[in-house]
Design an enzyme around this catalytic site. Structure first.
Site, PDB file in Angstrom:
ATOM      1  CE  LYS A 204       0.079  35.288  -2.017  1.00  0.00           C
ATOM      2  NZ  LYS A 204       0.228  35.130  -3.309  1.00  0.00           N
TER       3      LYS A 204
ATOM      4  CE  LYS B 267      -2.839  28.676  -2.743  1.00  0.00           C
ATOM      5  NZ  LYS B 267      -4.225  29.136  -3.485  1.00  0.00           N
TER       6      LYS B 267
ATOM      7  CG  ASP C  66      -4.088  37.244  -7.826  1.00  0.00           C
ATOM      8  OD1 ASP C  66      -3.896  36.057  -8.288  1.00  0.00           O
ATOM      9  OD2 ASP C  66      -4.617  37.643  -6.916  1.00  0.00           O
TER      10      ASP C  66
ATOM     11  CD  GLU D  50      -1.019  38.159  -5.257  1.00  0.00           C
ATOM     12  OE1 GLU D  50      -0.499  37.051  -5.194  1.00  0.00           O
ATOM     13  OE2 GLU D  50      -1.568  38.978  -4.508  1.00  0.00           O
TER      14      GLU D  50
ATOM     15  NE  ARG E   1      -3.056   0.505  -0.732  1.00  0.00           N
ATOM     16  CZ  ARG E   1      -3.342   0.728  -2.119  1.00  0.00           C
ATOM     17  NH1 ARG E   1      -3.047   1.932  -2.755  1.00  0.00           N
ATOM     18  NH2 ARG E   1      -4.025  -0.392  -2.376  1.00  0.00           N
TER      19      ARG E   1
END
Length: 301
Positions: free
Chosen positions: A173, A141, A224, A203, A106
């Site tokens: 950001k 992410k 963005d 950004e 597995r």
């Protein structure tokens, strides 16, 4: 153009990932189902087969799963990471104690199916934009603990890697900009802080911010949630800012790179790429990739 070499997974990285997964699966008492039903003298052979089209990633993690459970298990890889496979293709053959093969099965399949799924899904995105200069790139992410191997799989699928963490590049950001007092102020502060080898990206949400950013000379600008029309306008602003002709712009050294992000799917990425950006970042290739269906069939020895 020289073909890029295939990415490399460090053996130490593989060992740590697989050992943790095996400890999670085997728990405190080991594989009690297998121990209860199969004697230690039983030998077996098994073949791992692909059940659908895909790009393979994770062979060395699968190898490590069997080796860490039992070094006597013979592991024969019939494909390499990055190879494309079809339904029915044999990927790996293992032979040895049946208990060991079943106990490692597995974890080996989990890594192989997940990473091959990431590579395969990335390949689909890359194929949609192969006629452009844009490259699909992953983000931070990623599933906790799997970032390095997922980013490895992205590259096998024809994508590129964004930051591996908060420590290898500066990405300013919207919240950084709000606290720092503006786009230019944030870029200036980043330039003053960073070493000469550290890239600075910012950004922006609109073309006004983009123009402000260009004046502060970042290495890259992340556009963005802009649609294709705004992205084309952004590319033209960038070209004019650097005084380049349309023919010279794509290969010009030293110009600001443009990255598009937001609302990137397999259906939208072509139009985004055709707007003329250099990179398209999406979390979909790591967070939304389905697993590649791979099975293990045992033959009793």
């Amino acid at each position: 153009m020289t073909e890029p070499l295939r990415p490399v997974l460090l053996p130490l990285m593989v060992e740590d990932q697989v050992r943790a997964a095996l400890m999670e699966d085997l728990g405190r008492a080991g594989d009690i189902t297998t121990y209860a039903t199969i004697g230690p003298e039983k030998q077996a052979q098994a073949v791992l087969n692909s059940r659908e089209d895909g790009v393979i990633a994770g062979i060395e993690l699968a190898r490590a799963a069997f080796r860490l459970v039992d070094p006597s298990v013979v592991f024969e890889a019939r494909v390499a990471d990055g190879d494309r496979v079809k339904p029915g293709d044999a990927l790996i053959r293992v032979e040895g104690p049946a208990r060991s093969i079943l106990s490692a099965e597995r974890v080996a399949l989990n890594f192989l199916m997940h990473l091959s799924g990431v590579a395969t899904y990335t390949a689909g995105f890359a194929a949609e934009i192969a006629h452009t200069r844009a490259r699909v790139t992953c983000t931070r992410k990623t599933l906790p603990g799997l970032r390095a191997v997922e980013k490895y799989a992205v590259r096998l699928g024809g994508g590129s890697n964004h930051r591996f963490g908060l420590d290898d590049a500066i990405l300013i950001k919207d919240n950084h900009i709000a606290v720092a007092g503006g786009v230019a102020a944030a870029i200036d502060a980043a330039r003053a802080y960073a070493g000469h080898l550290v890239k600075v990206e910012v950004e922006v949400d609109n073309l006004h911010q983009m123009r402000e950013a260009l004046g502060a000379r970042p290495d890259a600008i992340l556009l963005d949630n802009m649609g294709p029309d705004l992205l084309r306008e952004a590319v033209e602003i960038n070209r004019q800012h650097h005084g380049l002709s349309s023919a010279d712009y794509p290969a010009a050294k030293g110009r600001v790179m443009l990255e598009a992000s937001g609302n990137v799917t397999i259906q939208t990425i072509r139009a985004i790429a055709e707007a003329g950006v250099d990179f398209i970042s999406t979390s979909k290739v790591t967070m939304a990739a389905p697993t590649l269906d791979i099975g293990l069939d045992v033959v009793i020895g």
